[in-house]
Design a protein around this motif. Sequence first.
Motif, short mmCIF file in Angstrom:
data_model
loop_
_atom_site.label_atom_id
_atom_site.label_comp_id
_atom_site.label_asym_id
_atom_site.label_seq_id
_atom_site.Cartn_x
_atom_site.Cartn_y
_atom_site.Cartn_z
N ALA A 56 -15.74 25.37 20.01
CA ALA A 56 -15.83 25.21 21.73
C ALA A 56 -14.61 24.93 22.34
O ALA A 56 -14.35 25.13 23.48
CB ALA A 56 -16.94 24.02 22.09
N TYR A 57 -13.50 24.63 21.49
CA TYR A 57 -12.24 24.36 21.93
C TYR A 57 -11.20 25.19 21.34
O TYR A 57 -11.30 25.63 20.56
CB TYR A 57 -12.10 22.77 21.68
CG TYR A 57 -12.57 21.85 22.20
CD1 TYR A 57 -12.01 21.16 23.56
CD2 TYR A 57 -13.96 21.46 21.99
CE1 TYR A 57 -12.91 20.27 24.26
CE2 TYR A 57 -14.86 20.68 22.87
CZ TYR A 57 -14.20 19.93 23.77
OH TYR A 57 -14.88 19.23 24.68
N ALA A 58 -10.02 25.52 22.11
CA ALA A 58 -8.90 25.90 21.68
C ALA A 58 -7.95 25.01 21.67
O ALA A 58 -7.80 24.07 22.39
CB ALA A 58 -8.38 27.17 22.78
N PHE A 59 -6.86 25.02 20.64
CA PHE A 59 -5.86 23.86 20.35
C PHE A 59 -4.60 24.30 19.87
O PHE A 59 -4.51 25.41 19.41
CB PHE A 59 -6.51 22.89 19.43
CG PHE A 59 -6.90 23.49 18.15
CD1 PHE A 59 -5.85 23.50 17.22
CD2 PHE A 59 -8.27 23.66 17.86
CE1 PHE A 59 -6.02 24.04 15.84
CE2 PHE A 59 -8.45 24.29 16.58
CZ PHE A 59 -7.09 24.44 15.72
N LEU A 62 -0.26 23.33 16.06
CA LEU A 62 0.37 22.02 15.47
C LEU A 62 -0.55 21.06 15.00
O LEU A 62 -0.24 20.43 13.82
CB LEU A 62 1.39 21.37 16.74
CG LEU A 62 1.95 20.06 16.26
CD1 LEU A 62 3.10 20.17 15.11
CD2 LEU A 62 2.53 19.47 17.44
N LEU A 63 -1.45 20.97 15.49
CA LEU A 63 -2.53 20.12 14.95
C LEU A 63 -3.17 20.32 13.87
O LEU A 63 -3.18 19.28 13.12
CB LEU A 63 -3.68 19.74 16.15
CG LEU A 63 -3.48 19.35 17.47
CD1 LEU A 63 -4.58 19.08 18.46
CD2 LEU A 63 -2.57 18.09 17.41
N LEU A 64 -3.29 21.59 13.40
CA LEU A 64 -3.76 22.09 12.10
C LEU A 64 -2.66 21.61 11.21
O LEU A 64 -2.95 21.06 9.82
CB LEU A 64 -4.03 23.51 12.03
CG LEU A 64 -4.46 24.04 10.67
CD1 LEU A 64 -5.60 23.34 10.11
CD2 LEU A 64 -4.51 25.53 10.68
N ILE A 82 -12.26 17.93 17.09
CA ILE A 82 -11.66 19.07 17.65
C ILE A 82 -11.16 19.96 16.04
O ILE A 82 -11.67 20.96 15.91
CB ILE A 82 -10.35 18.98 18.55
CG1 ILE A 82 -10.78 18.40 19.80
CG2 ILE A 82 -9.58 20.35 18.93
CD1 ILE A 82 -11.97 19.15 20.49
N VAL A 83 -10.24 19.26 15.48
CA VAL A 83 -9.83 19.85 14.14
C VAL A 83 -9.29 18.79 13.11
O VAL A 83 -8.75 17.75 13.95
CB VAL A 83 -8.61 20.80 14.58
CG1 VAL A 83 -7.50 19.95 15.25
CG2 VAL A 83 -8.04 21.39 13.23
N ARG A 133 -2.21 31.31 28.46
CA ARG A 133 -0.70 31.18 29.11
C ARG A 133 -0.30 29.82 28.14
O ARG A 133 0.92 29.81 27.91
CB ARG A 133 -0.94 30.76 30.55
CG ARG A 133 0.12 30.42 31.24
CD ARG A 133 0.04 30.38 32.86
NE ARG A 133 1.31 29.89 33.53
CZ ARG A 133 2.46 30.54 33.80
NH1 ARG A 133 2.02 32.06 33.49
NH2 ARG A 133 3.28 30.53 34.32
N ARG A 134 -1.13 28.81 28.37
CA ARG A 134 -0.90 27.48 27.47
C ARG A 134 -0.45 27.77 25.92
O ARG A 134 0.71 27.08 25.72
CB ARG A 134 -1.83 26.41 27.80
CG ARG A 134 -1.32 24.90 26.93
CD ARG A 134 -0.15 24.42 27.80
NE ARG A 134 0.11 23.13 27.41
CZ ARG A 134 -0.40 21.97 27.46
NH1 ARG A 134 -1.19 21.80 28.07
NH2 ARG A 134 0.32 21.01 26.64
N SER A 135 -1.13 28.48 25.33
CA SER A 135 -0.91 28.63 24.05
C SER A 135 0.47 29.59 23.89
O SER A 135 1.37 29.42 23.01
CB SER A 135 -1.71 29.41 23.39
OG SER A 135 -2.11 30.62 23.73
N TYR A 136 0.63 30.62 24.80
CA TYR A 136 1.55 31.10 24.93
C TYR A 136 2.98 30.36 24.98
O TYR A 136 4.18 30.34 24.25
CB TYR A 136 1.86 32.21 25.77
CG TYR A 136 3.26 33.02 26.15
CD1 TYR A 136 3.71 34.03 25.36
CD2 TYR A 136 3.73 32.46 27.18
CE1 TYR A 136 4.85 34.57 25.76
CE2 TYR A 136 5.31 33.20 27.65
CZ TYR A 136 5.68 34.12 26.64
OH TYR A 136 6.82 34.75 26.96
#
Length: 365
Positions: A56-59, A62-64, A82-83, A133-136
Amino acid sequence: MSALIETAAGPVRLLGENATRIWGMSNAERCRRMAESAGKGGKRLAEGHELLFNLAYAFDPLLLTLALAQPGTLFAWDGVPIVGQVPAGSDPMRAPSVIDLSDGRKLYNHQLRKLEQPFVRELTPQTRSAIERRSYFGAYKGVTDVLTKYLWPELALVLTRVAAQLRMTPNMVSMIGITLCIVATFLFARGMYWTGFLAGFIFMVLDTVDGKLARCTITSSKWGNVIDHGVDLVHPPFWWYFWGTGLATWGLALSGGTFTFIMTAVIAGYVLQRLIEGMFLKDFKMDIHVWRPFDSRFRLITARRNPNMVILFFALLAGRPDIGLIALAWWTLISLVVHAVRLAQAYRVKASGRPIVSWLEEAQA
């Protein structure tokens, strides 16, 4: 609802479903690629653990990376998992270390040299564009040169989205860029500076696009990195040399002695500066440009390709490409001295028994 799949990193549990696509793929595929990429990079789950992804989420990837480094770590957002790398079959919110990022905390990204709050956002058709845009921008280095940081991020974002929709690979983008790099070199040698600038400018933008496309679509490859970084490392001295030979077509050829001095300063200064950066990385396990705030600010303008092209651009506007090359040589020498002094200062700090720590890590603490 959940599904268990096997990846190179180990078992992965996907929570829920999500039909919204991101960077031209499903969120399930994006998560699978992240796990596969981590596994192929040598990262493995601890025995009895599984990776958990909430579709349900994109993240932020770095968290992985952080979850894989510490078994039992789960990242959550306002109480929602989330992860994380959690004991297999367990309640994820009962993991040994649950870190809820909704408190606004910032984390240091060593690879991208920046300190910021990793993005976590629910992926829906309404939020997809903002998430891309944020992930870019999340894939951008925090410490880099002034052009990459401020001038063309928006242009590169458009091109990255186009490349992703066309299903282009990062290597395809790199090959187009390399071709333009060679064309620019040829044009500089002929004194066709403005046309060469256009080819070089497109190459420099694509040099940003291929890396961002690889990170956003999780399609990095060993050989892609070798090609990308190899070209970045090798081509600048050729540009400066053939810029110098092209001056003859403008009637501005440098004398033999002056040309030799300029080329020695430009090429030797460039090589020595990169060697200093390599020594700092080897001996202190971090990039020289993230040691202190001064180093990060100096990286904006240090004598690398992009800042050097700014010098040549303004000299060309004035109709004096010869003075631009001379100024570039002196700026290279000045940058070399700055780096040499900073390396010597770091060795002195180490000899005194004090640790060499990045100011970004200190800010996180």
